[in-house]
Design a protein around this motif. Sequence first.
Motif, PDB file in Angstrom:
ATOM      1  N   GLN A 112     -83.988  25.157  16.814  1.00  0.00           N
ATOM      2  CA  GLN A 112     -84.880  26.299  17.011  1.00  0.00           C
ATOM      3  C   GLN A 112     -84.169  27.652  16.988  1.00  0.00           C
ATOM      4  N   PRO A 113     -83.000  27.818  17.641  1.00  0.00           N
ATOM      5  CA  PRO A 113     -82.360  29.148  17.593  1.00  0.00           C
ATOM      6  C   PRO A 113     -81.983  29.596  16.192  1.00  0.00           C
ATOM      7  N   ARG A 114     -81.833  28.652  15.283  1.00  0.00           N
ATOM      8  CA  ARG A 114     -81.425  29.003  13.919  1.00  0.00           C
ATOM      9  C   ARG A 114     -82.587  29.536  13.089  1.00  0.00           C
ATOM     10  N   CYS A 140     -79.975  19.218   4.147  1.00  0.00           N
ATOM     11  CA  CYS A 140     -81.393  19.033   4.442  1.00  0.00           C
ATOM     12  C   CYS A 140     -81.838  19.875   5.627  1.00  0.00           C
ATOM     13  N   LYS A 141     -81.030  19.940   6.690  1.00  0.00           N
ATOM     14  CA  LYS A 141     -81.441  20.713   7.869  1.00  0.00           C
ATOM     15  C   LYS A 141     -81.386  22.216   7.594  1.00  0.00           C
ATOM     16  N   ASP A 142     -80.447  22.653   6.730  1.00  0.00           N
ATOM     17  CA  ASP A 142     -80.373  24.065   6.369  1.00  0.00           C
ATOM     18  C   ASP A 142     -81.582  24.501   5.551  1.00  0.00           C
ATOM     19  N   LYS A 143     -81.968  23.670   4.595  1.00  0.00           N
ATOM     20  CA  LYS A 143     -83.107  24.037   3.754  1.00  0.00           C
ATOM     21  C   LYS A 143     -84.395  24.068   4.567  1.00  0.00           C
ATOM     22  N   HIS A 144     -84.522  23.124   5.512  1.00  0.00           N
ATOM     23  CA  HIS A 144     -85.682  23.217   6.414  1.00  0.00           C
ATOM     24  C   HIS A 144     -85.627  24.503   7.237  1.00  0.00           C
ATOM     25  N   THR A 145     -84.455  24.865   7.731  1.00  0.00           N
ATOM     26  CA  THR A 145     -84.323  26.061   8.579  1.00  0.00           C
ATOM     27  C   THR A 145     -84.772  27.306   7.836  1.00  0.00           C
ATOM     28  N   LEU A 146     -84.313  27.478   6.591  1.00  0.00           N
ATOM     29  CA  LEU A 146     -84.732  28.641   5.807  1.00  0.00           C
ATOM     30  C   LEU A 146     -86.226  28.596   5.534  1.00  0.00           C
ATOM     31  N   PHE A 147     -86.721  27.439   5.135  1.00  0.00           N
ATOM     32  CA  PHE A 147     -88.149  27.279   4.840  1.00  0.00           C
ATOM     33  C   PHE A 147     -88.987  27.633   6.070  1.00  0.00           C
ATOM     34  N   ALA A 148     -88.611  27.119   7.229  1.00  0.00           N
ATOM     35  CA  ALA A 148     -89.369  27.372   8.458  1.00  0.00           C
ATOM     36  C   ALA A 148     -89.306  28.834   8.860  1.00  0.00           C
ATOM     37  N   ALA A 149     -88.139  29.482   8.678  1.00  0.00           N
ATOM     38  CA  ALA A 149     -88.010  30.887   9.051  1.00  0.00           C
ATOM     39  C   ALA A 149     -88.870  31.778   8.165  1.00  0.00           C
ATOM     40  N   LEU A 150     -88.884  31.521   6.872  1.00  0.00           N
ATOM     41  CA  LEU A 150     -89.736  32.308   5.963  1.00  0.00           C
ATOM     42  C   LEU A 150     -91.211  32.120   6.289  1.00  0.00           C
ATOM     43  N   LEU A 151     -91.597  30.881   6.616  1.00  0.00           N
ATOM     44  CA  LEU A 151     -92.991  30.637   7.013  1.00  0.00           C
ATOM     45  C   LEU A 151     -93.309  31.340   8.322  1.00  0.00           C
ATOM     46  N   GLU A 152     -92.385  31.293   9.273  1.00  0.00           N
ATOM     47  CA  GLU A 152     -92.600  31.944  10.575  1.00  0.00           C
ATOM     48  C   GLU A 152     -92.796  33.443  10.400  1.00  0.00           C
ATOM     49  N   ALA A 153     -92.090  34.031   9.442  1.00  0.00           N
ATOM     50  CA  ALA A 153     -92.249  35.464   9.174  1.00  0.00           C
ATOM     51  C   ALA A 153     -93.659  35.801   8.729  1.00  0.00           C
ATOM     52  N   GLU A 154     -94.358  34.809   8.183  1.00  0.00           N
ATOM     53  CA  GLU A 154     -95.744  35.009   7.755  1.00  0.00           C
ATOM     54  C   GLU A 154     -96.729  34.431   8.764  1.00  0.00           C
ATOM     55  N   GLY A 155     -96.257  34.116   9.966  1.00  0.00           N
ATOM     56  CA  GLY A 155     -97.140  33.619  11.018  1.00  0.00           C
ATOM     57  C   GLY A 155     -97.534  32.166  10.867  1.00  0.00           C
ATOM     58  N   ILE A 156     -96.760  31.392  10.097  1.00  0.00           N
ATOM     59  CA  ILE A 156     -97.060  29.976   9.877  1.00  0.00           C
ATOM     60  C   ILE A 156     -95.972  29.141  10.540  1.00  0.00           C
ATOM     61  N   HIS A 157     -96.352  28.293  11.472  1.00  0.00           N
ATOM     62  CA  HIS A 157     -95.372  27.481  12.181  1.00  0.00           C
ATOM     63  C   HIS A 157     -94.997  26.249  11.353  1.00  0.00           C
ATOM     64  N   ALA A 158     -93.740  25.912  11.400  1.00  0.00           N
ATOM     65  CA  ALA A 158     -93.242  24.720  10.705  1.00  0.00           C
ATOM     66  C   ALA A 158     -92.181  24.079  11.579  1.00  0.00           C
ATOM     67  N   PHE A 159     -92.209  22.743  11.656  1.00  0.00           N
ATOM     68  CA  PHE A 159     -91.328  22.024  12.573  1.00  0.00           C
ATOM     69  C   PHE A 159     -90.428  21.054  11.807  1.00  0.00           C
TER      70      PHE A 159
END
Length: 969
Positions: free
Chosen positions: A265-267, A331-350
């Motif tokens: 989560q902190p990432r 795999c964990k890095d690509k999820h981290t970037l994907f989730a952060a970009l989605l979070e910037a648009e108000g979309i949660h991803a886990f």
Amino acid sequence: MRRFPRSLRCLFFSFFMLTPAFPQSPAVAPMSPAKLDNQSFASEPYVIELVQNKLRFESDGKGLRELHIRIRVQSESAIREFGVLVYPYSASFENLDVLYVRVHKQDGTTIETPATDIQELDSAVSREAPMYTDQREKHIAVKSMGVGDVLEANLRWTTHDPAAPGHFWFDHDFFTAGICLKEELEINVPATPPVKLTVSIPASEMTEAGGRRTYTFRTAHLKKDEDNEIPAWEKDFEGTSPPAIRLSSFTSWADVGAWYGALQQPRIHVTPEIRAKADELTKGKSSDADKIHAIYDFVAPRFRYIGVNLGAGRYTPHAAEEVLANRYGDCKDKHTLFAALLEAEGIHAFPALISSSYKLDPSTPSGSLFDHVITAIPQGDSFLFLDTTPEVAPYGMLLRQLRDRQALVIPSNAPARLVRTPPDPPFLSGEKYQMDSSIDAGGVLDGKGRFEDRGDGEVIMRAAYRNTPQNRWKELAQAIVARMGFGGTVSDVAAAQPESTSDPFWFSYTYHRTDYSEWKQHRITLPFPPFLLLELTEKQKLSKDALPLGSPQEVVYETSLKLPPGVSPVLPSGVDHKNDFAEYSASYSFEKGVIHGRRRLAIKLRDVPGSERAAFSAFVKNVEDDENRYILLNGELESDNPFGKSRSLLKAGKTSEAIALLEKAVQDDPDNILLKLTLGGAYLRVPDENKAMTLFNQMIDSTTDPGMLNGVAYELARANLRINDALDFSSRAVANISADSMALTSDPPGPLDYLRTRALAAGWDTLGWVKFRGGDATSAEKYVQAAWLLYQHASIGEHLIEIYEKVGKKQGASHICRLALAAPGKDDEPDLRSKLDAAQIRLGISTSDSMVVNAKSFKPFTSGGIELSEMRSVKVPFPGELPSESKSATFAIVIANGQKSVVAKFVEGTEELRPAVKTLAVSKFSQIFPDDKPAKLVLQGLLSCSKFSKGCTFVFLPLEALPGPTPVQ
């Protein structure tokens, strides 16, 4: 994603991770020492006398593992297997100490391997991705080990910084790959809080003292496992069963999620750079679905995936901003970037932890079996699962090994829980193939082909084209169509952009094939790719369990073939087979000189009910029977030359007509050796032994060519006449060819060197066949088996079938029969095909031989043709960093009789692969020599390497594809 080692040499993964040191066995019996007294294992290459693992875990997650092994070495192969021991460890959180490695000699002395013989190197995964893992290896060159010695080693791993502070886990499988007299596993853990322990064998002992609990397991494996008649593709379709021993300090899956979530989560921090990129990508997009799709299309193809398995190094991902700058990630890095970009648009991803290899056991919460991270986006009461690591997977599609699997979804605002991923892609999978072609009177076919794929095979195709430079797409297409069973050449290759995943992937090409199909025999098959179908074993047919087929799909093949004027076909009738689980239809028509064909296969259910397995087998047979049908041709063909006509006459039993035709042909062309040999063979059929020997003696007296000697010997052996003369001729031929082969004509080898190798294969086969005719089946086996390994020709295969039957090796005969039926040359001799057909019936071999390759790699290859191709393939390590893109080069391989290593010569191709001569020189090839005569075999093959395939594969070219004329047989 992580793949765990299953061989004896890889006993040694870090203990806090999954450690299946040996191939797993769900039913290993406790050791019974009384059974050891009368055991005799002298024929085994090695016997493991002891494997002892002792583990101790502390409450803070630290611990140690000590391994003690004793192996009795009983063969040269075992010396090669254990001559260099390799032990991996992760330097950031553990130490590895080699306490000792020693060899106990037969004379009672002991030789210690000194510390100076231990090298510490980066592991292969560390060399490939040093920024993601610090995995190291200790390589130990065992000193003074010989056959009959006992190898003993003692090692200790110490964890000083646990991956999950306050927690530990351990999984283990017992050794079942050979003979093991004694295996012990001792696990020492704190008594409180209690750990979760799941076992599939009974614990021999459990003791508790001093606030600690000790579990001890003792097993033995005293006989080789029989081959499982339920193949792995069915048994493990939904994932391999968990290891026999599973231990974890986690009390719930929520605890596992809390541990990983605290790292993840902190990432996922939305920095100004992340927000700016997200706004740029979603500009003009109003719905969340469109925004998710746009961001996926950015992260998936534009960020290079580093194929490091979850847990192979650190578990903590890099920060999203760092991944954005680096343009690569695991795999964990690509999820981290994907989730952060989605979070910037108000979309949660886990994050969702998942295993691509194992079934999860919900009763044992642990982080051990997870080897991959994907993304879970809330959609009401369910989730949208996305995986950005394949780079070119269509939106919403998970690869087969991730579908219908339990994943641990870790929300940031709720406890983690297991959720099952979708069983199917978001679209109907399928293939389409179109070939428009024409064939001339000489049997030369030209056409335009187009292949289209949607689904699992599509991802493989896209990745292959993406990782291959466009100027080498022709080579890639050539390899693909060859694996589909097409023997011609391609040109004018075009393909869809691999990154454009909204539509199915396609590639097209121009196709050219000389001597198409069985045109000379006045029959052809249409240029269809074969279907990949599941051929069940007898055990599978009797099973009552549901049979997995995978996701529903539809495959449609269409072709047209224009015939030359004056030639007309006898078309097979159409077929239409329908079941609840699948449908197959085929139709054929002829209009305005063009044959049109269409085949359609539809898989309707993911599983065939157990009660319908017999119906499925019948369905498969119906499809294969249609695939194997020939179209007969009427009319005069250019191939009706004297040699072709004489073979047809001999095949039809019209020996007198064939002799008349051949005598005139020899008179017109007196230098044609092939016509003379065929005429001599026809005389022997009459039988007119005197005429045959007069002709043969004239041929032998006029030349010292060993090919001529071999050809005459072969005709005599076929007729089973003058066997002593045949033995003399063939022995002389092999001796001469062997001697000639020792002197290479050029460097790298030239056409004459390859010709001698083909001649030696023909000579070995002839000599073996002559010996068989003379009653020496044991010697015959050595020669014909060596010839078969060198040259997989139908006639050599037929000889080996008869020899194996004679010496009582029916199983070997059945195996070779299946391969010979798929081998080239079945019509090179008038009665060869009928002999193979008779052997097929005699041995009870199925008529099916689905030679397929449509990239559905999760289904098994049951084809003899595929196995013939695999016989020529060898995995080869590369001495250095693998190329980032697919590279290939041609090498010549020189194998000398009696030499342990070979000589590899770079011929042409990518200069970057030239260093592979070193590893090719020490690679293990299957070729054998039947006697001790000095001889050299000169072969050629293609080495293909890439990071995408995670290694190199060397494929020997068939002998008939090498430079130089084919020797007479």
